[in-house]
Write a protein that holds these residues in place. Sequence first.
Motif, short mmCIF file in Angstrom:
data_model
loop_
_atom_site.label_atom_id
_atom_site.label_comp_id
_atom_site.label_asym_id
_atom_site.label_seq_id
_atom_site.Cartn_x
_atom_site.Cartn_y
_atom_site.Cartn_z
N ARG A 31 0.86 -1.17 0.00
CA ARG A 31 0.00 0.00 0.00
C ARG A 31 0.90 1.23 0.00
O ARG A 31 1.46 1.60 1.02
N LYS A 32 1.03 1.85 -1.14
CA LYS A 32 1.95 2.97 -1.27
C LYS A 32 1.49 4.15 -0.41
O LYS A 32 0.32 4.50 -0.37
N THR A 33 2.45 4.76 0.28
CA THR A 33 2.18 6.02 0.97
C THR A 33 2.21 7.14 -0.07
O THR A 33 3.12 7.22 -0.88
N ILE A 34 1.19 8.02 0.00
CA ILE A 34 1.06 9.08 -1.00
C ILE A 34 1.49 10.44 -0.46
O ILE A 34 2.21 11.18 -1.13
N ASP A 35 1.11 10.76 0.77
CA ASP A 35 1.45 12.09 1.27
C ASP A 35 1.61 12.06 2.78
O ASP A 35 1.01 11.24 3.47
N ILE A 36 2.43 12.99 3.29
CA ILE A 36 2.69 13.14 4.72
C ILE A 36 2.66 14.62 5.06
O ILE A 36 3.22 15.45 4.33
N ARG A 37 2.01 14.95 6.16
CA ARG A 37 2.03 16.31 6.68
C ARG A 37 2.38 16.27 8.16
O ARG A 37 2.05 15.32 8.86
N PHE A 38 3.07 17.33 8.62
CA PHE A 38 3.48 17.40 10.02
C PHE A 38 3.02 18.72 10.61
O PHE A 38 3.27 19.79 10.06
N ASN A 39 2.32 18.65 11.74
CA ASN A 39 1.88 19.84 12.47
C ASN A 39 2.81 20.03 13.66
O ASN A 39 2.75 19.26 14.63
N GLU A 40 3.67 21.05 13.60
CA GLU A 40 4.66 21.23 14.65
C GLU A 40 4.04 21.73 15.95
O GLU A 40 4.63 21.56 17.02
N LEU A 41 2.87 22.34 15.88
CA LEU A 41 2.22 22.81 17.10
C LEU A 41 1.73 21.64 17.96
O LEU A 41 1.77 21.71 19.19
N SER A 42 1.27 20.58 17.31
CA SER A 42 0.77 19.41 18.04
C SER A 42 1.73 18.24 17.96
O SER A 42 1.48 17.19 18.57
N PRO A 96 7.61 10.57 16.90
CA PRO A 96 8.43 9.91 17.93
C PRO A 96 9.32 10.89 18.68
O PRO A 96 9.85 10.56 19.74
N PHE A 97 9.48 12.11 18.15
CA PHE A 97 10.36 13.10 18.76
C PHE A 97 9.56 14.22 19.42
O PHE A 97 10.09 15.32 19.64
N ALA A 98 8.31 13.95 19.75
CA ALA A 98 7.43 14.98 20.29
C ALA A 98 7.97 15.57 21.58
O ALA A 98 7.75 16.75 21.87
N ASN A 99 8.68 14.78 22.38
CA ASN A 99 9.18 15.25 23.67
C ASN A 99 10.61 15.76 23.63
O ASN A 99 11.13 16.21 24.64
N SER A 100 11.24 15.67 22.46
CA SER A 100 12.65 16.05 22.38
C SER A 100 12.94 17.16 21.38
O SER A 100 14.03 17.72 21.39
N CYS A 101 11.97 17.47 20.54
CA CYS A 101 12.21 18.50 19.53
C CYS A 101 11.25 19.65 19.78
O CYS A 101 10.03 19.51 19.66
N SER A 102 11.80 20.81 20.15
CA SER A 102 10.97 21.97 20.45
C SER A 102 10.46 22.59 19.16
O SER A 102 11.08 22.50 18.10
N ILE A 103 9.31 23.23 19.25
CA ILE A 103 8.72 23.86 18.08
C ILE A 103 9.22 25.29 17.96
O ILE A 103 9.80 25.85 18.88
N THR A 104 8.98 25.86 16.81
CA THR A 104 9.33 27.26 16.59
C THR A 104 8.22 28.15 17.13
O THR A 104 7.07 28.04 16.75
#
Length: 231
Positions: A153-164, A181-189
Motif C-alpha cells: 500500500r503505497k504512501t502518498i502524502d505526509i504532513r506534520f503539524n509542529e504545534l501538536s 516519535p520526537f514529540a518530547n525532544s524537539c521543540s517547536i518554533t
Amino acid sequence: ISKYDRYGNLDTNFGKFFNGLFWVNDSLNGHYYQTDFSKFTKFQEYGNNVDHYPFYNNTNRFNGLAVNDSFAFVYDGKVLIAVEKYTGTIRCIDSIDWHGGKRGHLGQSGIAADNCNHVFVGGDSANVLIFTFVNNQFRLDSNIYLFSPVKKRKTIDIRFNELSNQLFVCGDSFTASFPSPFANSCSITKTFEVDTFITAPCNGDFIAHITDGDTTTDYTFQWINLSNKNK
C-alpha cells in the motif's frame, strides 16, 4: 518546464529532464538561487506517482519537498536530498536502500520535516521511514508500519503539524494520524513579536515577545541578514 525562460529566451531545458530547486524572491520576478538536481534524480510527477491500476493516472500531484528553519529536503520516492535553505548548497544526496530496484520501485511519495532535522518520507508498504539529517548524512532511525506489510500500500502524502507534533499520512486505501516519535525532544518554533529592528552596525538590542512562552523551556533564535539571506 516552460518553453521560454524568464528573459523571453528559448529554454534549452525544454523537452529534457530538469529537476531543480529555486528560491524565488518576494516579487516573484526572479530567484536568489537555482540548484540543479538533474544528475541525481530523473523525477517526473507522472512517472514517480502512485499507480492506481487499472485506472488511468494523469496528475502532477507529488509532495516531494519539505522545508524547516535550516534546510530544504527533496524526495522523489527513491533519492533523498538535503539543501541549505538560504544558500542552495547541496549537503547530502542519498539513495534510500529500502526502495530497491533500478529506479527504486517508484510510486511512494510524501515528505515532512521538523526543526530538529528529522525527516519523514513515504514508503511502499503503508509505512513511514524516519531519518535524522546529522553530520551531512541521513541516518535511518525507524520504519513505522501503519498496517501489515504483506500488502503493498503505497504512501502518498505526509504532513506534520509542529504545534501538536502530529503526523498525518494518507496512501493507497488508508489514512492515519500519530504523534511524532520526537514529540518530547524537539521543540517547536515559537511566534516572535518583534519590537525593535536593528540596523547596521549591529550594536543595539533585540527585543522579542514569545507567544505562549514558559520558564522551563530554553529558547534560541536565528539571525538572518535580509540583505543577502546569510545566517
